[in-house]
Design an enzyme around this catalytic site. Structure first.
Site, mmCIF file in Angstrom:
data_model
loop_
_atom_site.group_PDB
_atom_site.id
_atom_site.type_symbol
_atom_site.label_atom_id
_atom_site.label_comp_id
_atom_site.label_asym_id
_atom_site.label_seq_id
_atom_site.Cartn_x
_atom_site.Cartn_y
_atom_site.Cartn_z
ATOM 1 N N CYS A 141 -3.951 0.668 -2.740
ATOM 2 C CA CYS A 141 -3.856 -0.548 -1.934
ATOM 3 C C CYS A 141 -2.807 -1.506 -2.513
ATOM 4 O O CYS A 141 -2.489 -1.462 -3.701
ATOM 5 C CB CYS A 141 -5.198 -1.261 -1.898
ATOM 6 S SG CYS A 141 -6.520 -0.309 -1.135
ATOM 7 N N ASN A 151 0.841 -1.189 0.000
ATOM 8 C CA ASN A 151 0.000 0.000 0.000
ATOM 9 C C ASN A 151 0.879 1.242 0.000
ATOM 10 O O ASN A 151 1.967 1.255 0.575
ATOM 11 C CB ASN A 151 -1.007 0.001 1.152
ATOM 12 C CG ASN A 151 -0.418 -0.171 2.525
ATOM 13 O OD1 ASN A 151 0.560 -0.878 2.721
ATOM 14 N ND2 ASN A 151 -1.025 0.475 3.510
ATOM 15 N N ILE A 152 0.400 2.262 -0.696
ATOM 16 C CA ILE A 152 1.138 3.512 -0.857
ATOM 17 C C ILE A 152 0.172 4.645 -0.520
ATOM 18 O O ILE A 152 -0.767 4.913 -1.270
ATOM 19 C CB ILE A 152 1.661 3.656 -2.304
ATOM 20 C CG1 ILE A 152 2.523 2.447 -2.682
ATOM 21 C CG2 ILE A 152 2.420 4.963 -2.464
ATOM 22 C CD1 ILE A 152 2.790 2.305 -4.171
ATOM 23 N N GLU A 153 0.403 5.269 0.633
ATOM 24 C CA GLU A 153 -0.494 6.329 1.094
ATOM 25 C C GLU A 153 -0.100 7.682 0.518
ATOM 26 O O GLU A 153 1.005 7.869 0.024
ATOM 27 C CB GLU A 153 -0.494 6.389 2.628
ATOM 28 C CG GLU A 153 -1.079 5.158 3.257
ATOM 29 C CD GLU A 153 -1.106 5.191 4.762
ATOM 30 O OE1 GLU A 153 -1.772 4.320 5.327
ATOM 31 O OE2 GLU A 153 -0.445 6.066 5.386
ATOM 32 N N CYS A 164 -10.180 -4.568 0.175
ATOM 33 C CA CYS A 164 -11.284 -3.606 0.259
ATOM 34 C C CYS A 164 -12.221 -3.823 -0.938
ATOM 35 O O CYS A 164 -11.926 -4.591 -1.859
ATOM 36 C CB CYS A 164 -10.743 -2.184 0.303
ATOM 37 S SG CYS A 164 -10.125 -1.569 -1.289
ATOM 38 N N CYS A 198 -10.616 -3.018 -4.363
ATOM 39 C CA CYS A 198 -9.688 -4.075 -4.787
ATOM 40 C C CYS A 198 -10.445 -5.320 -5.235
ATOM 41 O O CYS A 198 -10.051 -5.971 -6.205
ATOM 42 C CB CYS A 198 -8.713 -4.415 -3.662
ATOM 43 S SG CYS A 198 -7.483 -3.122 -3.401
ATOM 44 N N GLU A 200 -3.072 -4.703 -3.092
ATOM 45 C CA GLU A 200 -3.629 -5.617 -4.086
ATOM 46 C C GLU A 200 -3.656 -4.979 -5.464
ATOM 47 O O GLU A 200 -3.292 -5.606 -6.462
ATOM 48 C CB GLU A 200 -5.059 -6.027 -3.684
ATOM 49 C CG GLU A 200 -5.146 -6.741 -2.356
ATOM 50 C CD GLU A 200 -5.356 -5.808 -1.163
ATOM 51 O OE1 GLU A 200 -5.937 -6.270 -0.166
ATOM 52 O OE2 GLU A 200 -4.930 -4.631 -1.210
#
Length: 140
Positions: free
Chosen positions: A56, A45-47, A94, A97, A58
């Site tokens: 996300c 995940n990359i915020e 989620c 995804c 996935e």
């Protein structure tokens, strides 16, 4: 899938988790997506401070694979935990995804949600996204 295959995919998901960029939630997710030809694509995940552009794990794995021409997948392993902690719950994909994975894996995609290599749940995307909307819905 055999236990050894599941555990190998979980290990790859943990490898992907190491690269997570999570300065806001501190919740690191890793994913390992296996193509039908056996290749495995990892993601994390990359915020983003704006939250909406956050991606996300996935979808990171999925988009990496699709951008290299891979379109068919049979399994994904997902792991997640707060930074420096061991998760007590499995981390599932989620809704966004689930929809993205459905496009390329459909109902039959095996989904492995793991706390460790030995503590995991195996299900299908169809069970997680019943009555999913996919390419078949748009066929004439």
């Amino acid at each position: 899938m055999e236990k050894a295959e599941i555990q190998a995919l979980i290990r790859k998901a943990f490898e992907g988790q190491q690269f997570a960029y999570t300065p806001y939630s501190h919740f690191r997710v890793g994913a390992a997506l296996r193509a039908k030809d056996g290749r495995v694509y990892t993601g994390c995940n990359i915020e983003n401070a704006g939250y909406t552009p956050t991606n996300c794990a996935e979808r990171t794995a999925l988009f990496k694979a699709v951008s290299e021409g891979v379109r068919e997948f049979d399994a994904i392993a997902i792991v997640g935990s707060r930074q420096g902690e061991v998760n007590t719950l499995v981390t599932g994909p989620c809704g966004v995804c689930r929809q993205a994975l459905y496009e390329f894996g459909g109902d039959a995609l095996t989904v492995i949600m793991a706390k460790t290599e030995d503590d995991y749940i195996v299900t299908t995307l169809g069970a997680l996204l019943p009555y999913g909307f996919g390419p078949a819905n748009l066929e004439k």
